[in-house]
Structure formats: C-alpha cells, structure tokens
Design a protein around this motif. Structure first.
Motif, mmCIF file in Angstrom:
data_model
loop_
_atom_site.group_PDB
_atom_site.id
_atom_site.type_symbol
_atom_site.label_atom_id
_atom_site.label_comp_id
_atom_site.label_asym_id
_atom_site.label_seq_id
_atom_site.Cartn_x
_atom_site.Cartn_y
_atom_site.Cartn_z
ATOM 1 N N UNK A 294 20.024 42.819 46.711
ATOM 2 C CA UNK A 294 19.684 42.571 45.315
ATOM 3 C C UNK A 294 20.906 42.104 44.547
ATOM 4 N N UNK A 295 20.655 41.493 43.383
ATOM 5 C CA UNK A 295 21.757 41.097 42.519
ATOM 6 C C UNK A 295 22.518 42.345 42.084
ATOM 7 N N UNK A 296 23.814 42.186 41.856
ATOM 8 C CA UNK A 296 24.603 43.351 41.483
ATOM 9 C C UNK A 296 25.783 42.975 40.605
ATOM 10 N N UNK A 297 26.225 43.962 39.845
ATOM 11 C CA UNK A 297 27.413 43.841 39.016
ATOM 12 C C UNK A 297 28.503 44.702 39.648
ATOM 13 N N UNK A 298 29.641 44.083 39.915
ATOM 14 C CA UNK A 298 30.758 44.787 40.550
ATOM 15 C C UNK A 298 31.833 45.022 39.494
ATOM 16 N N UNK A 299 32.042 46.265 39.139
ATOM 17 C CA UNK A 299 33.056 46.639 38.159
ATOM 18 C C UNK A 299 34.382 46.817 38.899
ATOM 19 N N UNK A 300 35.337 45.947 38.608
ATOM 20 C CA UNK A 300 36.610 45.967 39.325
ATOM 21 C C UNK A 300 37.725 46.525 38.446
ATOM 22 N N UNK A 301 38.886 46.663 39.043
ATOM 23 C CA UNK A 301 40.051 47.239 38.377
ATOM 24 C C UNK A 301 40.926 46.186 37.710
ATOM 25 N N UNK A 302 40.529 44.919 37.772
ATOM 26 C CA UNK A 302 41.385 43.821 37.338
ATOM 27 C C UNK A 302 41.664 43.852 35.840
ATOM 28 N N UNK A 303 42.929 43.607 35.485
ATOM 29 C CA UNK A 303 43.342 43.401 34.101
ATOM 30 C C UNK A 303 43.457 41.890 33.904
ATOM 31 N N UNK A 304 42.492 41.284 33.223
ATOM 32 C CA UNK A 304 42.438 39.822 33.104
ATOM 33 C C UNK A 304 43.671 39.246 32.420
ATOM 34 N N UNK A 305 44.165 39.932 31.399
ATOM 35 C CA UNK A 305 45.346 39.428 30.692
ATOM 36 C C UNK A 305 46.560 39.415 31.612
ATOM 37 N N UNK A 306 46.714 40.472 32.391
ATOM 38 C CA UNK A 306 47.844 40.528 33.320
ATOM 39 C C UNK A 306 47.701 39.463 34.405
ATOM 40 N N UNK A 307 46.478 39.270 34.897
ATOM 41 C CA UNK A 307 46.222 38.247 35.911
ATOM 42 C C UNK A 307 46.629 36.870 35.388
ATOM 43 N N UNK A 308 46.263 36.598 34.164
ATOM 44 C CA UNK A 308 46.580 35.314 33.554
ATOM 45 C C UNK A 308 48.088 35.142 33.397
ATOM 46 N N UNK A 309 48.756 36.191 32.956
ATOM 47 C CA UNK A 309 50.201 36.135 32.732
ATOM 48 C C UNK A 309 50.955 35.922 34.054
ATOM 49 N N UNK A 310 50.554 36.642 35.098
ATOM 50 C CA UNK A 310 51.229 36.512 36.393
ATOM 51 C C UNK A 310 50.997 35.133 36.994
ATOM 52 N N UNK A 311 49.764 34.641 36.882
ATOM 53 C CA UNK A 311 49.445 33.307 37.403
ATOM 54 C C UNK A 311 50.322 32.253 36.751
ATOM 55 N N UNK A 312 50.453 32.320 35.446
ATOM 56 C CA UNK A 312 51.286 31.345 34.731
ATOM 57 C C UNK A 312 52.753 31.464 35.127
ATOM 58 N N UNK A 313 53.228 32.702 35.294
ATOM 59 C CA UNK A 313 54.637 32.911 35.656
ATOM 60 C C UNK A 313 54.938 32.350 37.036
ATOM 61 N N UNK A 314 54.028 32.545 37.979
ATOM 62 C CA UNK A 314 54.233 32.013 39.331
ATOM 63 C C UNK A 314 54.198 30.493 39.307
#
Length: 588
Positions: A294-314
């Motif tokens: 069935x369709x599902x929603x997966x609640x993850x531990x990700x911090x979107x702001x931190x992900x964005x900041x690290x991606x840009x820094x790399x």
C-alpha cells in the motif's frame, strides 16, 4: 370427388407477396443483428477483467518521504496523488470539474442523451469533431481501463462499465473515482498529484483559481498543459470560472477575483538534493517493512535545511573531485546525507563506500592508550618506527621527539599511534574498533593503525558519535515512523537502551584530544568555529582520500573528498584543508 376437392384447395391458396417476403426477411435480419450484437457484447463482457478488480490500482505502492518536521521531500512511484473525495475537498475543487466537463452530471444516467445529440449536431454543422459528449461516468470508465485504443470493442467496454458504475456507486463516489484516476500533468493521475506538481500543495488546499487551472487540463492535458501552454491553460481556466458563475457555484464577483489570481504554474523543483538520502532510506524501509502492498508515508530523521547547506558547501569546495557527507545527532538520527556532487551523473552513494580513513582512524588507537592509564599529558616519543618492511614516516618526515599525547594527536604524527599499538597489542586496537562497530573487516596489521583498512564514512562518523555521546553506544537510524494513507502506523522505531562503550574518564580525555585538533595549532584549524567542540583530520596515502570528522554540541558531521577511481588528488588537499573548510562552512 376427392380430386375436385384438392383442386379447389389449390385454387384457394394464394402465393406469398414480395412485400410480405421482404418484411419477413427484414425481421429475420433484425433478429439476427440483435442476437449478433448481444453475442458480441456478451463476448466483450466476458473478456473483460473482473469489474471489482478494475477498481484496484495496479501500480507499485507510492512512498512519500518526509523530513523530521513532516515536510514532503520526495516521493517514489507516485503516479497518483493522495486519495480525495467530495467530502474532504473544498466544494469549489469538484465544482470546477463538473461545471466544465459535465454540468448535468447529477441529473442524467450513464449517458447524457441530450448532451450526446447536441454534440452530434454541432460536430455535423462544423464538419469536424469539435465537441465531445462523454459524461464523467464514461470518462471514469476510460480512466479505469487505462486504454486509448479507438476500437468498437473498447467503446462497448466503456458503455458496459459506465452502466455498471452507475448501478454500483452513487454520483459522488463516481466523481471521487474520476478525480483520483484522471490523467493530468506530467503523466501523473489524480487531481492531488496535479495540485502538488503544479502548485506545491495538496488538493485540499487549492484556491478557486487553482482549481480552475487543474480542471482546464481535463479536456486535453497536453494542449492545456500549464507548462507547455500556460496561456491556453489560463484562458480555459477563465472560461471555467465563468461557467461556475453561470451555474451558480460562485457569484460573479468571486469569479472575477479568482480570474485575477490566475498565473502560470511554476511547479515544485524536482532537484536531486535528496536522492542519495531517499535511496538509502528506501533500502532501510525494505528491511523494516518487507513487501509493500500500500501507499505509505515514511517519516525520516532528515534535517532539510542542514541537507541543503551541506550540499551547497560540498558543491562549492570540492572542484573536480567527489565529495560526501553524513551528519547525525548524538543518538544516531541521521540529519543529512550527501552521497556525491551530482546524482544525475552518478547515483553511487559514497557515504557507504569503503575507503581508507587515514589518520581519522587514530582515535581508536588513542582510546586504547587512554583506557590503559595514559592521559593527554602523558609523554610519548615521536621518532621513526619500523616493524619488518613496514616503516611509515610522519607527514613531511618531521619528528618532534618527546611530546605529550595531546600534541601527538593534534599534529597527527604517525609514529606515536604505531608505538601505542605495539605497546598494547594489535588485538587491543581491533577489539576497541569492534566495540565501536567497525572491527569486522579490519586487517590485523600495523598499516590498519594508520587507516589502511577500508571503512565507510557512515561507520567512521558513528565511531566519533559514540565518543561525543558520552561513550554510550550509538546506532544510526533514518526512519522514525511509517504510516499508510489513513494514518495507521505500519512501523515505529523502538529505540533500545544504550550500552556504555567507554568509561567517563576515557571520554573526557578523548574529548580533550579532539578539541585540540581544531585549535589554532591543530591540523583541523580550518574547521574552527565558536560552536565546534572538536574534530579529527584524515588523509590516506598519496592524498587519495581526505576526511574530517567534527562535532558541535548537537551534531556529528563527517566529510570525505576524493576520486572515484582512487587516483591521487593534488598534494595540497588533505583532511585539514577542503574537508575541514566544508565543515566550517556548514557549522559556522
């Protein structure tokens, strides 16, 4: 006498007229046609799939990934949106559809004879197929069959299903089916999927103007696409608003106000910012859920702001090389994961690639020494070390003589950890690595002391997380909860009790050593920032891998830079340069 009677009977019997013969022939042909059509319809009917199973979607279950704050970051297999109904939607959403597609929908049966005749006359007058006469029920039948074949058998199936739908469901339920199955923008189906793609919001949050723009696509999604032909989409949306006013769904002032809000749909940017993460989580999900039905929603531990900041820094620091990063909280919740510089170019996740950690492995050796009674102020001798043919040198071949453990660690000299491993035994080092979760594949040789045995960035970051978690065990995790579309919990993380890995005294000393690395005289001084509590650099042979693992009060962040083909980088790229600078840029 008998002969005369027979002659009289023959005279009385009149021949059958041509007209009568023609009527009998026509009647027989009519019966034959009726029987033939009935048989044809019966054959088509029995060749159809089960009408009950037609309503069940055959696509792979959709997975919607949410960050730690519950915001959607990406979806997988999401051909259809979240199910909607006339009961859950604002009325203007479905009213826009009915107003333009089938204004007598609630009055007629499966087929609108009045509408069909009107369409037939108009098409004859104009000499082309300009107006359609299909009802919403008929269109629902088409969408359920998901076939565009223009065959008589296809039309017969459509009619059969239309009557079946009207007999089994009420009008609102048929409208629900239509709204959830209709093909719209970008190959997606259902108005909720279109709402999210066009406006970045759920169908339940659509304005009147946005509802009209979605309804505008129903006639011909390609022609009235908000992306390909935004002008045509807006023009038809204006027509829909006028129809809604004409049919009494909204007043004229509301229609004019909504028309003023019409604007080209920008859609949501489909970046690859989260792709390494969602691929990683999908693998974790398989181990937690197994077969997904069935369709599902997966609640993850990700911090979107931190992900964005690290991606840009790399992206701004690694240049022609590759880079990866993992951030996690003290309890193991993974807050960011960047598996490379460009997911489109390479989908390989470098956070789980095995590479040589270089000097980033040394804390494991120092932990052995600290557990055996040494302290940061204990004196050690930095001088050449050799065992058999193995005789590694310090960076720049410089030796300091008698120095403290803290100085040896801060300057990342090679001879001291080798001598400590020789003093306390390789088995003690491998045992410590095993306690910290990275001992399974380490080679039992002195080169391992200097980081020659491969490990992943995720595992290495977890080692440091244990230290900064007061010596308590840390198990990285990415999923907190999984629910279905109705909110039922399919999986929920049940954290186990932590286990003490390191004594408080050992942790205190090691924390002091790591803090010295990010001091002005340490190899990681480029990582210095007010909120940084320590870190460690690492560089493998010939500058093939450069690492920096550091921490703030709340987060442990591991950075790796290198080449996929294991070729050396420039000699000026070490763990204390590019990776440390990326770390600083993220946490400053």
């Amino acid at each position: 006498m008998a002969d005369n009677k027979n002659k009289d009977k023959k005279k009385d019997k009149k021949p059958i007229s041509f007209r009568r013969r023609l009527l009998v022939l026509c009647f027989n042909l009519f019966l034959f046609c009726i029987v033939g059509v009935a048989l044809y319809v019966a054959v088509i009917y029995f060749r159809m799939p089960s009408l009950d199973t037609i309503l069940n979607e055959t696509r792979a279950p959709a997975i919607v990934f949410l960050d730690k704050d519950g915001m959607e970051i990406r979806s997988s297999n999401k051909i259809m949106g979240t199910p909607v109904s006339t009961k859950t939607l604002p009325p203007h959403v479905w009213q826009a559809i009915v107003a333009i597609e089938d204004k007598r929908f609630f009055e007629h049966g499966p087929i609108d004879m009045r509408g069909t005749l009107r369409a037939l006359v108009l098409n004859l007058v104009r000499g082309r197929f300009a107006v359609g006469g299909s009802t919403i029920t008929q269109q629902t039948a088409k969408n359920i069959f998901l076939s565009r074949d223009k065959k008589i058998s296809r039309k017969v199936q459509e009619l059969i299903l239309s009557y079946w739908l009207e007999n089994r469901f009420d009008k609102n339920q048929i409208l629900d089916l239509y709204m959830n199955r209709v093909s719209l923008v970008g190959g997606m189906r259902g108005i909720d999927a279109a709402a999210r793609a066009m406006f970045g919001r759920a169908a339940t949050e659509l304005s009147i103007a946005q509802s009209a723009q979605i309804a505008a696509m129903l006639k011909a999604p390609t022609i009235y696409s908000p992306y390909r032909n935004p002008e045509k989409n807006i023009a038809r949306a204006r027509t829909i608003l006028q129809e809604m006013a004409n049919q009494g769904y909204i007043d004229l002032a509301t229609a004019h106000a909504a028309a003023a809000e019409l604007a080209p749909a920008t859609g949501t940017a489909d970046t690859n910012l989260y792709r390494y993460w969602t691929d990683f989580v999908a693998d974790e999900l398989n181990s937690r859920i197994g077969i997904m039905n069935s369709d599902m929603f997966v609640h993850t531990t990700l911090d979107s702001k931190m992900q964005n900041k690290i991606t840009n820094a790399i992206s701004s620091n690694v240049g022609v090389h590759q880079g990866a990063a993992v951030a996690m909280s003290r309890d193991g919740a993974i807050r960011a994961m960047v598996g490379g510089t460009d997911y489109k170019v390479s989908q390989f996740n470098r956070t789980i690639a095995h590479r040589q950690p270089g000097s980033a492995f040394k804390p494991i050796v120092y932990l052995v020494a600290l557990e055996n009674g040494m302290s940061p102020e204990s004196t050690v001798n930095d001088s050449p070390f050799a065992i058999g043919d193995y005789n590694p040198k310090n960076y720049n071949e410089h030796y300091y003589g008698d120095i403290t453990l803290a100085t040896a660690f801060a300057k990342s000299v090679n001879s001291v950890p080798l001598k400590l491993a020789s003093l306390y035994g390789l088995d003690s080092v491998l045992s410590m690595a095993g306690r910290l979760g990275v001992g399974n594949k380490l080679r039992r040789e002195f080169s391992t002391v200097l980081g020659a045995s491969e490990m992943t960035l995720l595992d290495l970051t977890n080692v440091y997380a244990v230290i900064w978690n007061a010596g308590e065990s840390v198990r990285p995790y990415s999923i907190t909860r999984v629910t279905d579309v109705h909110g039922n919990t399919l999986y929920e993380r049940n954290p186990s009790d932590s286990i003490r890995i390191l004594s408080p005294q050992t942790v205190e000393y090691m924390t002091e050593l790591l803090a010295a690395v990010t001091s002005p005289n340490g190899t990681g001084h480029y990582a210095m920032a007010p909120n940084v509590i320590g870190g460690k650099t690492g560089t493998s042979n010939d500058n093939r891998d450069a690492w920096f693992i550091g921490a703030t009060k709340d987060t442990v962040l591991g950075i790796w830079v290198g080449n996929d083909d294991f070729t050396p980088m420039e000699s000026n790229i070490t763990g204390g340069t590019v990776p440390a600078k990326i770390f600083h840029e993220v946490v400053k």
